[in-house]
Design an enzyme around this catalytic site. Sequence first.
Site, PDB file in Angstrom:
ATOM      1  N   CYS A 116      46.076  21.588  32.449  1.00  0.00           N
ATOM      2  CA  CYS A 116      45.683  21.632  33.871  1.00  0.00           C
ATOM      3  C   CYS A 116      44.965  20.366  34.305  1.00  0.00           C
ATOM      4  CB  CYS A 116      44.807  22.848  34.151  1.00  0.00           C
ATOM      5  SG  CYS A 116      45.616  24.406  33.798  1.00  0.00           S
ATOM      6  N   HIS A 256      39.233  21.907  39.570  1.00  0.00           N
ATOM      7  CA  HIS A 256      40.433  22.674  39.229  1.00  0.00           C
ATOM      8  C   HIS A 256      40.194  24.137  39.591  1.00  0.00           C
ATOM      9  CE1 HIS A 256      43.730  24.476  37.221  1.00  0.00           C
ATOM     10  NE2 HIS A 256      43.073  24.866  36.158  1.00  0.00           N
ATOM     11  N   ASN A 286      45.535  30.209  39.903  1.00  0.00           N
ATOM     12  CA  ASN A 286      45.468  28.956  39.147  1.00  0.00           C
ATOM     13  C   ASN A 286      46.870  28.343  39.087  1.00  0.00           C
ATOM     14  OD1 ASN A 286      45.430  26.989  37.179  1.00  0.00           O
ATOM     15  ND2 ASN A 286      44.231  28.161  35.713  1.00  0.00           N
TER      16      ASN A 286
HETATM   17  O1  UT7 Z   1      43.477  26.374  33.666  1.00  0.00           O
HETATM   18  C1  UT7 Z   1      42.769  26.905  32.579  1.00  0.00           C
HETATM   19  C2  UT7 Z   1      43.182  28.349  32.409  1.00  0.00           C
HETATM   20  N1  UT7 Z   1      42.251  29.257  31.894  1.00  0.00           N
HETATM   21  C3  UT7 Z   1      41.110  29.699  32.454  1.00  0.00           C
HETATM   22  O2  UT7 Z   1      40.581  29.178  33.384  1.00  0.00           O
HETATM   23  C4  UT7 Z   1      40.490  30.930  31.852  1.00  0.00           C
HETATM   24  C5  UT7 Z   1      38.999  30.925  31.809  1.00  0.00           C
HETATM   25  N2  UT7 Z   1      38.538  32.257  31.576  1.00  0.00           N
HETATM   26  C6  UT7 Z   1      38.414  33.191  32.549  1.00  0.00           C
HETATM   27  O3  UT7 Z   1      38.688  32.910  33.706  1.00  0.00           O
HETATM   28  C7  UT7 Z   1      37.935  34.565  32.183  1.00  0.00           C
HETATM   29  O4  UT7 Z   1      37.558  34.585  30.815  1.00  0.00           O
HETATM   30  C8  UT7 Z   1      38.994  35.683  32.436  1.00  0.00           C
HETATM   31  C9  UT7 Z   1      39.190  35.878  33.946  1.00  0.00           C
HETATM   32  C10 UT7 Z   1      40.318  35.324  31.807  1.00  0.00           C
HETATM   33  C11 UT7 Z   1      38.507  36.996  31.880  1.00  0.00           C
HETATM   34  O5  UT7 Z   1      37.256  37.342  32.436  1.00  0.00           O
HETATM   35  P1  UT7 Z   1      36.060  37.785  31.484  1.00  0.00           P
HETATM   36  O6  UT7 Z   1      34.922  38.114  32.347  1.00  0.00           O
HETATM   37  O7  UT7 Z   1      35.888  36.703  30.447  1.00  0.00           O
HETATM   38  O8  UT7 Z   1      36.636  39.112  30.875  1.00  0.00           O
HETATM   39  P2  UT7 Z   1      36.877  39.479  29.357  1.00  0.00           P
HETATM   40  O9  UT7 Z   1      38.051  38.746  28.801  1.00  0.00           O
HETATM   41  O10 UT7 Z   1      35.572  39.395  28.653  1.00  0.00           O
HETATM   42  O11 UT7 Z   1      37.293  41.009  29.493  1.00  0.00           O
HETATM   43  C12 UT7 Z   1      36.383  42.002  29.993  1.00  0.00           C
HETATM   44  C13 UT7 Z   1      37.107  43.337  30.049  1.00  0.00           C
HETATM   45  C14 UT7 Z   1      37.863  43.665  28.774  1.00  0.00           C
HETATM   46  O12 UT7 Z   1      37.757  45.064  28.551  1.00  0.00           O
HETATM   47  P3  UT7 Z   1      36.693  45.632  27.485  1.00  0.00           P
HETATM   48  O13 UT7 Z   1      37.066  44.985  26.159  1.00  0.00           O
HETATM   49  O14 UT7 Z   1      35.344  45.176  27.984  1.00  0.00           O
HETATM   50  O15 UT7 Z   1      36.911  47.093  27.534  1.00  0.00           O
HETATM   51  C15 UT7 Z   1      39.295  43.337  29.136  1.00  0.00           C
HETATM   52  O16 UT7 Z   1      40.226  44.107  28.378  1.00  0.00           O
HETATM   53  O17 UT7 Z   1      38.079  43.308  31.105  1.00  0.00           O
HETATM   54  C16 UT7 Z   1      39.350  43.736  30.593  1.00  0.00           C
HETATM   55  N3  UT7 Z   1      40.396  43.068  31.320  1.00  0.00           N
HETATM   56  C17 UT7 Z   1      40.898  43.543  32.479  1.00  0.00           C
HETATM   57  N4  UT7 Z   1      40.639  44.663  33.175  1.00  0.00           N
HETATM   58  C18 UT7 Z   1      41.323  44.857  34.334  1.00  0.00           C
HETATM   59  C19 UT7 Z   1      41.001  41.882  31.026  1.00  0.00           C
HETATM   60  N5  UT7 Z   1      41.906  41.599  31.988  1.00  0.00           N
HETATM   61  C20 UT7 Z   1      41.858  42.609  32.888  1.00  0.00           C
HETATM   62  C21 UT7 Z   1      42.549  42.869  34.088  1.00  0.00           C
HETATM   63  N6  UT7 Z   1      42.251  43.994  34.778  1.00  0.00           N
HETATM   64  N7  UT7 Z   1      43.480  42.031  34.586  1.00  0.00           N
END
Ligand code: UT7
Length: 329
Positions: A116, A256, A286
């Site tokens: 990115c 970004h 994104n």
């Molecule tokens: O261009 C570069 C590309 N990458 C990025 O920019 C990614 C950077 N990271 C992020 O933006 C964030 O880490 C995410 C948006 C991907 C995830 O957010 P988070 O606050 O880090 O969530 P997490 O991965 O810690 O997940 C929290 C919970 C999990 O459930 P449990 O284990 O707490 O029960 C996930 O399974 O949220 C769950 N979860 C969802 N729930 C509903 C993950 N994706 C989803 C979803 N809908 N789409």
Amino acid sequence: MPETRTAGVTGLGMSVPSRVLTNHDLEQMVETNDAWIRERTGIRERRIAASGESTSSFAFEASLRALNAAGLEPAEVELIIVATATPDMLFPATACLVQHQLGAKRAAAFDLEAGCSSFIYAMAVGAQFISTGCLRNVLVVGADTLSKITDWRDRSTCVLFGDGAGAVVLQPVEPPRGVLSVVLRADGSGADLLKMPAGGSRLPTSEETARSGLHHLVMNGREIFKFAVRAMGEAAAEALRSGGLKQEEVDCFIPHQANVRIIDALAKRLCLPPEKVLINVDRYGNTSSASIPIALYEAVSTGRIKSGSLALLVAFGAGLTWGALALRY
Ligand code: UT7
């Protein structure tokens, strides 16, 4: 020796697919909900390419608009760089497809891949050709269709991405306008944090890779999040320092567009007030290499960036890569 010149942006264009995919649409596809997506990412909707559309479709349209805005004929373009991680094909370069569609008969063309961060890298490369006096008319395009490599069953990634392209024309400009400073960095020790495992020479396409879903993007979101805030913060500060600029001189901060929480944390770290921070991730998700040129285009077309404004662009991505660029528009 040719004289040293300053490269500046003299035309901008963007193009996104017409199909809108909302959070409510995603609720019908995976176990997710609008509230989670908005709270954790800030995204409300994104644009998704149709089956006949590819990265070059949007790159071409954005390029045509940028050339029109700059008042430049395709035949006058000397170099086309397409910044992308999702080229139409592994080879030939998508830049060559765009070159042909534009009829830019005198242009060299190549792709540049830095996740990115590709657009910032490509701007830096294009600006070098101008500042050394080699070239006068360079087209830099950031274009991606991550929807094509998204696993639409994986809720942790499929809600994040959108498709599109943004393009800029770089030409010599009179100081104080132009690219004032550039910072580019990479750290391959984080290569596994965000990748598409198969389809390259390490794991060529086979029935087995297709069956195992290895042609999709995989990501460690939490690690990428932490890296993003730290790396972009450091790069932005360094770009200001090396350009002899102060943070309060920045008129428009264009990070970004990956996640509004990353952007908010970054702006806080850099002590930049919300009104100077451009956010459009809510409407496009994104879009990878396209996110910064699309945001830059919107900032200029809505008057948030005017002639003489100082814009600070900063990105992070797969590689890992990151970088920043200060631009006096
Ligand atoms: O261009 C570069 C590309 N990458 C990025 O920019 C990614 C950077 N990271 C992020 O933006 C964030 O880490 C995410 C948006 C991907 C995830 O957010 P988070 O606050 O880090 O969530 P997490 O991965 O810690 O997940 C929290 C919970 C999990 O459930 P449990 O284990 O707490 O029960 C996930 O399974 O949220 C769950 N979860 C969802 N729930 C509903 C993950 N994706 C989803 C979803 N809908 N789409």
